[in-house]
Design a protein around this motif. Structure first.
Motif, PDB file in Angstrom:
ATOM      1  N   TRP A   1      -9.045  -3.257   6.336  1.00  0.00           N
ATOM      2  CA  TRP A   1      -8.424  -1.941   6.484  1.00  0.00           C
ATOM      3  C   TRP A   1      -9.243  -0.833   5.841  1.00  0.00           C
ATOM      4  O   TRP A   1      -8.739  -0.060   5.033  1.00  0.00           O
ATOM      5  CB  TRP A   1      -6.999  -1.963   5.921  1.00  0.00           C
ATOM      6  CG  TRP A   1      -6.026  -2.218   7.003  1.00  0.00           C
ATOM      7  CD1 TRP A   1      -5.800  -3.407   7.614  1.00  0.00           C
ATOM      8  CD2 TRP A   1      -5.164  -1.268   7.636  1.00  0.00           C
ATOM      9  NE1 TRP A   1      -4.850  -3.259   8.591  1.00  0.00           N
ATOM     10  CE2 TRP A   1      -4.445  -1.962   8.623  1.00  0.00           C
ATOM     11  CE3 TRP A   1      -4.939   0.096   7.466  1.00  0.00           C
ATOM     12  CZ2 TRP A   1      -3.512  -1.326   9.444  1.00  0.00           C
ATOM     13  CZ3 TRP A   1      -4.013   0.719   8.275  1.00  0.00           C
ATOM     14  CH2 TRP A   1      -3.316   0.013   9.249  1.00  0.00           C
TER      15      TRP A   1
ATOM     16  N   THR B   1      -6.179   3.028  -2.377  1.00  0.00           N
ATOM     17  CA  THR B   1      -6.545   2.497  -1.067  1.00  0.00           C
ATOM     18  C   THR B   1      -7.516   1.335  -1.226  1.00  0.00           C
ATOM     19  O   THR B   1      -7.373   0.290  -0.587  1.00  0.00           O
ATOM     20  CB  THR B   1      -7.189   3.611  -0.214  1.00  0.00           C
ATOM     21  OG1 THR B   1      -6.345   4.758  -0.266  1.00  0.00           O
ATOM     22  CG2 THR B   1      -7.356   3.178   1.207  1.00  0.00           C
TER      23      THR B   1
ATOM     24  N   ARG C   1      -5.600  -2.195  -0.092  1.00  0.00           N
ATOM     25  CA  ARG C   1      -5.684  -2.288   1.374  1.00  0.00           C
ATOM     26  C   ARG C   1      -5.802  -3.743   1.811  1.00  0.00           C
ATOM     27  O   ARG C   1      -6.426  -4.560   1.135  1.00  0.00           O
ATOM     28  CB  ARG C   1      -6.873  -1.470   1.876  1.00  0.00           C
ATOM     29  CG  ARG C   1      -8.214  -2.169   1.753  1.00  0.00           C
ATOM     30  CD  ARG C   1      -9.355  -1.197   1.739  1.00  0.00           C
ATOM     31  NE  ARG C   1     -10.241  -1.549   0.636  1.00  0.00           N
ATOM     32  CZ  ARG C   1     -11.540  -1.699   0.760  1.00  0.00           C
ATOM     33  NH1 ARG C   1     -12.135  -1.478   1.891  1.00  0.00           N
ATOM     34  NH2 ARG C   1     -12.274  -2.051  -0.275  1.00  0.00           N
TER      35      ARG C   1
ATOM     36  N   MET D   1       0.823  -1.197   0.000  1.00  0.00           N
ATOM     37  CA  MET D   1       0.000   0.000   0.000  1.00  0.00           C
ATOM     38  C   MET D   1       0.870   1.264   0.000  1.00  0.00           C
ATOM     39  O   MET D   1       0.636   2.203  -0.760  1.00  0.00           O
ATOM     40  CB  MET D   1      -0.846  -0.037   1.263  1.00  0.00           C
ATOM     41  CG  MET D   1      -2.229   0.462   1.105  1.00  0.00           C
ATOM     42  SD  MET D   1      -3.084   0.196   2.666  1.00  0.00           S
ATOM     43  CE  MET D   1      -4.541   1.123   2.335  1.00  0.00           C
TER      44      MET D   1
ATOM     45  N   THR E   1     -10.913   2.688   5.555  1.00  0.00           N
ATOM     46  CA  THR E   1     -10.557   3.993   6.101  1.00  0.00           C
ATOM     47  C   THR E   1     -11.733   4.948   5.899  1.00  0.00           C
ATOM     48  O   THR E   1     -12.765   4.570   5.352  1.00  0.00           O
ATOM     49  CB  THR E   1      -9.342   4.585   5.379  1.00  0.00           C
ATOM     50  OG1 THR E   1      -9.714   4.833   4.019  1.00  0.00           O
ATOM     51  CG2 THR E   1      -8.165   3.635   5.411  1.00  0.00           C
TER      52      THR E   1
END
Lengths: 555, 332
Positions: A512, A504, A508, A432, A514
Motif C-alpha cells: 500500500w 502511513t 500500511r 490505518m 502512496t
C-alpha cells in the motif's frame, strides 16, 4: 451584542454521576468517554514510559541539549503561531470582506499552500536561498564574493517555511468566520461612528475569535510535532530531542518521556485557552446572505492584490515552480503506470479518513454541546491531543496496542479452536484509519466546534417549539448551518492525510505505497529532484477536491 | 451508517490482502524501495519466490518487530548502518544463522561476530575537497581536519546522521573518548558554516567555495558528479598510513520469529552471491561486500583504498557514546 457570557451549567459530580443526566444514562457522555479512551490509549502507551525512567539518557539530554531545545521550541512555536495567525487572518479579511481586483482568484488560490508539505517548502527555500543557491550565486557574480544573504539554515528560515506552509489553517477558518458573520454587527458599529478599521478590530475580529484561535491552535500543534521541516534547516527543537533519544541513543523510554512532556505541555496550554473562553457564546447577528463587500479604493486597491500576490508567489508559485522544474527532469525516467496506483491509494485513504474523522469530530462536538462542563471539555481536549505528538512517536503508541490485540486474538483462536489465525488488525486499513483518527481528530474538531458555537440554544428552542424533532432539527437547522464547517474540516483532514508519512509508513498493508511514502523513499536518500514528481502528483490530487469544495461554499 | 462503513472497510481490507500461493519471503526494509526492488525482482525471476516487503526507517521497523513479537510476518530485517543491525541484535530481534556460504561471502569484519546479521554492501565515508583550492597533498587524515590550519574551511553534515555517529564511534574505538572529543571540538571550531542536513548539499557547498573540504559518503559524490560532472570536487582516501578509511555497511538478519526461516536464509545467501552483489551494490554506487566481486566501473574509477579493518559492530556498541560526545562538543 457580539459575545456575552452565560452562566455555566454545573456538571454532576462523582464518577458514576458523570454518565447520568437527570437520572438517565447519557449516551453523549458514554460516547465522549469511549472516544477519549480510544484516543487516549496511544497517548497513555507513550506516557507509560514515565514509569521506567532512563536516568542516564535523561541526565545527558538535560545537561547538554534540553535548555537549547526548549528555547528553540518556544521561539519557533510562538513565532510561527503569531506570524501565521496575522497572515492568515489578514488575508482572510481581505478576501472575505473587502473587494479589490483579483479577489475571486485569491480567495481560493491562497488556500493552495495547504497541499504542500511544510518540509517541501522548507527544502525549496534552502535550495533557493542558501550559499550554493541561484540567488546567492548571482549576487556573488554581480557584486563580488563577499556578498552574503542572511543564513537561511536557521531558526528564522524554519519559521518562515512553517509560516508559509501553515498559514492556510488560519486563513481557511478565519475566512469562514468572516463570511458567515452577520453583517449587522458591523453596520451597528458603523452607525455608532466606528471607522472601518475600528469595526474590524473591535467587532469582526472578536467575533471571529473561536475560528482564529482554532486555526492558530492547529498551527501551534503542527509546529510542535514537526520534524521534517526543522530537520531540513538543522534547527534543533524538542522533537529533535525525541528522535535523538530514540534513533541515536537507542532509548525509546527517554524518547517517550520527552514526548509525554510535550503532550502535557500542549494539554495545559489548550486547557487554559479553553478556560479563558469558556464563558463566551458566539452567535451570528443578522443575515449574512446578500452582503456587500467593502470596496477598496486608492492605495488599498493596489496594495491588496500586490500583497496577496506576493504571499501566493512565495508560499506556492515559487516552490511549485521549483518542484515542476525538477519533476520534468526526472519524469521520463520515473513516471510510469505505478503512479496511478499511488494516486488511487492516496485519494482513497484521504477520502475515507476525511469522512470518518469529520463524522467522529462532529459527534464529539455535539457531545460537548450536550454536556457542558469542565470534565467534558478536558476529555474533548484530550481526544484531540494526537495532533501535537510527533508522528513517528504516535505511530508507535498506536502500533503497540494493535499488536497486543492481535496477539490476544491469535492466542484465543489457538486455544478455543485450535487453529492458527493471522493477525486481525495489523496491516489492515482499519488499523490505518484508526491511527489517522487519533492523529487528525483535532484538525476536524476545530472548525466544527467553532461552527457549532454559532448555533444558539434559542435557535434550537425556536425550532423545537415549531414542532421539529431532534432528527429534523439536525437535518433542517443544524446541517445547513454547519455545512461550511464540515467542508472546511473535510478539506483539512483530506489534505493532511495525503501528506502524512510516519503513520502511513508504519501501519500500511503490504504493497500500500502512496504518494507520501514515495516522497519519503526519495527524500530519505536526499534525492529531492526525484521526490518532486510524487510531490507534484500529491499537489494536483489534493488541489482538485480543495478547489471543488471551496467553490461549493463560495457565495 | 457507521457500521456499514466499518463492514465495507473490513471487506476492502480482505480484498487487498494477497492470496497465499507459492513460497514467499517477507522483508522489513530500511533500504529504500528504489534501491531494493530491482534486486528483489531479480530474485523472483531467478527462483520464483515472491518477496513481500515494507519500507520505513530503522527505528519504527524495529519497534514494529518488537511489538509484533512471535506474530510478526517478517522473515528478514534489512537496514542501512551497522549500528542499527547491532541494536536489533541486542534487542533480540534477530536469530543467529549458521551458513558456510554467508561466512565465506561476507568478510568477518562486515558481519556480526554472533552471526545474527551480515553486511551486504559497503559504504565508505571519506574526505571530499575542492580541487581549485586544496591540493591532495594538503590532506592526510580525519583527525587532521581538526587542525587550526582548516579554520573556516570545513563543512560537515549534521551529527544527527548515523553516518557521522559511526565515524565518531570508530574514532572512539581507536583513540578513546578524551582524544576523540578534542578532535570533534577541533572540527566544530573549523566549521565554515552550520552543519548541513544532507551530504549532497554539503558537497555542493565545498564545490561552490563556501568551504574547502568536507566528509561524505562516496555514493552521494557519485550521484552528484553524474549530474554535474564539471564540479571542482574530488575524493580523498584518508588514514591510508594508519587505520584506513571508515566503512559502514547496509546489511540484513533473519528475524527471530521468521515464519519462513529457510527461505530467508536462502535469500540472504543469494544477496551475498556474485550474481546479486553487483546488482545490490551498483544501484546505489556502493562497494560489494563479497571480495570476489569487483565494484561497478564508475565506482572503481575512484581508486583503490585501504579500509579500516575493525569490525563494524563496534560502531553499534559505541554509537550512544559517540552521540553524547558530539553533543558535548557542540556538534549540531
Amino acid at each position: 451584542m457580539s459575545a456575552h457570557a452565560l452562566p455555566e451549567r454545573k456538571a454532576p459530580s462523582g464518577a458514576f454521576a458523570f454518565f447520568r443526566k437527570r437520572g438517565r444514562l447519557s449516551a453523549w457522555r458514554l460516547f465522549t468517554f469511549t472516544l477519549c479512551v480510544l484516543v487516549a490509549i496511544p497517548l497513555l502507551v507513550v506516557a507509560s514510559s514515565l514509569l521506567h525512567p532512563d536516568r542516564e539518557t535523561w541526565r545527558h539530554l538535560a545537561d547538554n541539549v534540553l535548555p537549547e531545545l526548549i528555547r528553540h521550541t518556544l521561539l519557533l512555536t510562538l513565532g510561527v503561531s503569531v506570524a501565521a495567525g496575522i497572515l492568515g487572518t489578514g488575508l482572510a479579511w481581505l478576501t472575505a470582506v473587502c473587494d479589490f481586483p483579483g479577489r475571486r482568484f485569491f480567495s481560493w488560490s491562497l488556500m493552495l499552500p495547504l497541499a504542500l508539505p511544510a518540509y517541501v517548502t522548507g527544502f525549496v527555500l534552502v535550495g533557493l536561498l542558501d550559499f550554493t543557491g541561484p540567488i546567492a550565486t548571482l549576487l556573488r557574480q554581480w557584486f563580488g564574493p563577499q556578498v552574503r544573504l542572511p543564513p537561511i539554515r536557521s531558526g528564522g528560515g524554519a519559521a518562515l517555511a512553517l509560516t508559509l506552509a501553515l498559514y492556510p489553517y488560519v486563513y481557511l477558518l478565519a475566512r469562514h468566520a468572516f463570511l458567515s458573520q452577520g453583517k449587522r454587527a458591523l453596520e451597528v458599529g458603523q452607525s455608532l461612528g466606528l471607522s472601518r478599521r475600528q469595526g474590524f478590530l473591535r467587532i469582526a475580529l472578536p467575533l471571529a475569535r473561536p475560528w482564529i484561535a482554532g486555526g492558530v491552535a492547529l498551527v501551534a500543534m503542527e509546529t510542535l510535532a514537526d520534524f521534517g521541516t526543522v530537520a531540513v534547516f538543522n534547527y534543533d527543537t524538542f522533537t529533535t530531542g525525541i528522535y535523538k533519544a530514540w534513533y541515536s541513543l537507542f532509548s525509546l523510554p527517554a524518547a517517550a518521556q520527552l514526548a509525554s512532556l510535550l503532550i502535557l505541555f500542549v494539554f495545559v496550554v489548550l486547557f487554559l485557552e479553553q478556560r479563558l473562553r469558556a464563558g463566551m457564546r458566539y452567535t451570528p447577528t443578522g443575515r449574512s446572505a446578500g452582503r456587500e463587500r467593502l470596496v477598496l479604493t486608492g492605495f488599498g486597491r493596489l496594495a491588496a492584490p500586490l500583497f496577496c500576490g506576493a504571499v501566493l508567489t512565495v508560499a506556492f508559485i515559487v516552490p511549485v515552480g521549483q518542484l515542476l522544474w525538477w519533476a520534468l527532469g526526472v519524469a521520463a525516467q520515473d513516471l510510469d503506470l505505478r503512479y496511478w496506483a499511488y494516486l488511487g491509494r492516496s485519494l482513497l485513504l484521504a477520502g475515507m479518513a476525511a469522512t470518518l474523522i469529520t463524522a467522529t469530530a462532529l459527534l464529539l462536538a455535539y457531545a460537548r454541546r450536550q454536556q457542558r462542563g469542565a470534565l467534558t471539555d478536558a476529555m474533548v481536549r484530550f481526544a484531540t491531543l494526537g495532533y501535537a505528538v510527533p508522528g513517528a512517536v504516535l505511530a508507535i503508541g498506536i502500533y503497540l496496542p494493535i499488536a497486543w490485540f492481535d496477539r490476544l486474538y491469535i492466542g484465543l483462536m489457538g486455544e478455543l479452536f485450535g487453529r492458527e489465525a493471522g493477525p486481525l488488525l495489523a496491516g489492515t486499513l482499519l488499523a490505518m484509519l484508526s491511527a489517522y483518527l487519533v492523529r487528525f481528530l483535532a484538525v476536524a474538531h476545530e472548525p466544527l466546534a467553532a461552527a457549532l458555537q454559532r448555533i444558539t440554544p434559542s435557535m434550537d428552542e425556536a425550532a423545537r417549539s415549531l414542532g421539529l424533532c431532534s432528527r429534523q432539527l439536525i437535518q433542517r437547522v443544524h446541517l445547513p448551518l454547519l455545512k461550511g464547517g464540515v467542508v472546511t474540516a473535510m478539506i483539512l483532514v483530506f489534505v493532511d492525510v495525503m501528506k502524512e508519512m510516519p503513520i502511513t509508513l508504519m501501519t500500511r498493508p503490504f504493497g500500500w505505497d502512496t504518494l507520501a511514502t514515495r516522497i519519503f523513499e526519495m527524500t530519505s536518500e536526499g534525492e529531492w529532484e526525484r521526490a518532486a514528481l510524487p510531490a507534484v502528483a500529491l499537489l494536483v490530487a489534493g488541489l482538485f477536491p480543495v478547489i471543488l469544495l471551496t467553490r461549493q461554499t463560495e457565495r | 451508517m457507521f457500521s456499514r462503513l466499518l463492514s465495507s472497510l473490513i471487506l476492502l481490507a480482505a480484498a487487498v490482502s494477497p492470496l497465499a500461493h507459492g513460497e514467499e519471503v517477507v522483508v522489513y526494509s530500511a533500504r529504500n524501495e528504489q534501491l531494493i526492488k530491482p534486486v528483489f525482482d531479480a530474485y523472483t525471476r531467478a527462483t520464483g519466490v515472491t518477496i513481500r516487503f515494507i519500507t520505513d526507517k530503522e527505528g519504527p521497523l524495529m519497534q514494529r518487530l518488537k511489538a509484533e513479537g512471535p506474530n510478526t510476518p517478517a522473515d528478514l530485517l534489512l537496514t542501512v548502518d551497522a549500528g542499527n543491525l547491532w541494536q536489533a541484535a541486542e534487542e533480540g530481534l534477530l536469530a543467529p544463522v549458521n551458513s558456510p556460504i554467508l561466512q565465506s561471502n561476507v568478510p568477518a569484519s562486515l558481519r556480526d561476530p554472533g552471526n545474527r546479521w551480515f553486511g551486504l554492501s559497503v559504504r565508505a565515508r571519506t574526505i571530499v575537497y575542492n580541487t581549485d583550492r586544496v591540493r591532495a597533498s594538503d590532506l592526510s587524515t580525519y583527525e587532521d581536519l581538526a587542525d587550526p590550519k582548516w579554520k573556516g574551511r570545513l563543512c560537515l553534515r549534521t551529527s544527527k546522521k548515523v553516518y557521522n555517529q559511526s565515524l565518531v564511534a570508530m574514532l572512539i574505538a581507536e583513540h578513546g573518548e578524551a582524544k576523540t572529543e578534542r578532535i570533534v571540538r577541533g572540527w566544530v571550531a573549523n566549521l565554515a558554516t552550520d552543519p548541513f542536513a544532507d551530504d549532497t548539499k554539503m558537497m555542493e557547498a565545498v564545490a561552490a567555495g563556501q568551504c574547502d573540504v568536507g566528509i561524505g559518503n562516496t555514493y552521494y559524490y557519485g550521484r552528484l558528479m553524474e549530474k554535474k560532472p564539471n564540479l571542482p570536487l574530488a575524493l580523498f582516501w584518508p588514514n591510508q598510513q594508519g587505520s584506513g578509511v571508515h566503512v559502514n555497511i547496509s546489511g540484513a538478519g533473519v528475524t527471530r520469529y521468521a515464519k519462513n526461516r529457510a527461505g530467508a536464509i536462502r535469500l540472504l545467501e543469494w544477496l551475498s552471491s556474485p550474481d546479486a552483489q553487483n546488482l545490490f551494490a551498483d544501484v546505489n554506487l556502493e562497494y560489494p561486500v563479497n571480495p570476489q566481486v569487483k565494484p561497478a566501473p564508475a565506482v572503481a574509477a575512484w581508486g583503490e583504498f585501504k579500509r579500516n579493518p575493525i569490525n563494524v559492530a563496534k560502531a553499534g556498541e559505541l554509537q550512544a557514546a559517540a552521540v553524547k560526545l558530539m553533543d558535548r562538543a557542540g556538534y549540531k
